[in-house]
Design an enzyme around this catalytic site. Sequence first.
Site, mmCIF file in Angstrom:
data_model
loop_
_atom_site.group_PDB
_atom_site.id
_atom_site.type_symbol
_atom_site.label_atom_id
_atom_site.label_comp_id
_atom_site.label_asym_id
_atom_site.label_seq_id
_atom_site.Cartn_x
_atom_site.Cartn_y
_atom_site.Cartn_z
ATOM 1 N N SER A 59 0.795 -1.234 0.000
ATOM 2 C CA SER A 59 0.000 0.000 0.000
ATOM 3 C C SER A 59 0.825 1.281 0.000
ATOM 4 O O SER A 59 0.260 2.370 -0.144
ATOM 5 C CB SER A 59 -0.954 0.014 1.197
ATOM 6 O OG SER A 59 -2.024 -0.882 0.986
ATOM 7 N N GLU A 159 -5.046 -3.182 -6.513
ATOM 8 C CA GLU A 159 -5.261 -4.001 -5.313
ATOM 9 C C GLU A 159 -6.017 -5.279 -5.668
ATOM 10 O O GLU A 159 -5.691 -6.364 -5.185
ATOM 11 C CB GLU A 159 -6.019 -3.198 -4.255
ATOM 12 C CG GLU A 159 -5.219 -2.092 -3.603
ATOM 13 C CD GLU A 159 -4.193 -2.605 -2.606
ATOM 14 O OE1 GLU A 159 -4.196 -3.820 -2.312
ATOM 15 O OE2 GLU A 159 -3.383 -1.795 -2.131
#
Length: 289
Positions: A59, A159
């Site tokens: 992330s 993601e």
Amino acid sequence: MSLLLAALIFSVNSFSQDLKSQLEGITKKYKATVGLGLIHLEKGDTLALNNELQFPMQSVYKFPLGLAIMNLADKGELKLDQVYHVTKEDLLDETWSPLKKKFPDGNVDLTVAELLDYSVSKSDNIACDILFKLAKGTKPVNDYIRQIGITGMNIAATEHEMRAGWKIQYTNWSSPMQMTRLLEGLYQQKYLSEESNAFLMKLMIESSNDATRIKGLLPEGTIVAHKTGTSDTRGNITDACNDVGIIFLPDGTHVALTVFVNKSEESYDNTRKLIAELSELVYDFYTSK
């Protein structure tokens, strides 16, 4: 060579070796591969550990994504008050998402600014992928990062795409110093308008990202503009436990610091402690002089 130049080179080398050896002393206590990049943003000191390796960002890549989105806003291709309608189809299953927790059925209008807050400040995976959609995919984001001079970084998978296989996380990688250079550019306002730069810095300073890493052992109240990234643990191996940020020192100067921890065999708490100890050493090195 003049005596002044020789003394300067000796001073720089002495700094590098002294701090580097202390940092390596910490990393040797842990079963993990550590990448570190450091730039003192006023003095120009630089230092790196394992800079030749490509570390999975996880992330952390929401920071360069945020830069790319703000660049589109500066060019007028997106507006921060532009509304995106979040549908049920946007809500990925089994992924970190404060957005989904708040709006479990979707059917909500969020501005680009709100999506950035979710993605950068709260590390929301669903907001992240919506922003990739607004940017027309990972390739334009990657191209932008290359255009601003950051070549030792790659952004290739959303993601959602990373969830398709364990190795896909490694397609989103960075060297420690290239990430640190990106932080340096943010601090120096090299990439964005003054207003956009301030907005992104604010998101990183006020974030709810894990405060036990870079900030973990720093004095209470120390300001850090940062972004974390974490993989799942498979067996007893955590492939990524990261934190990158700009530390505001008491004398008004700043240090850009990247810590990537790869293939850690330590517990989750110990891996975060490793990052905190490295950060504390850097902080103490510059504040004890």
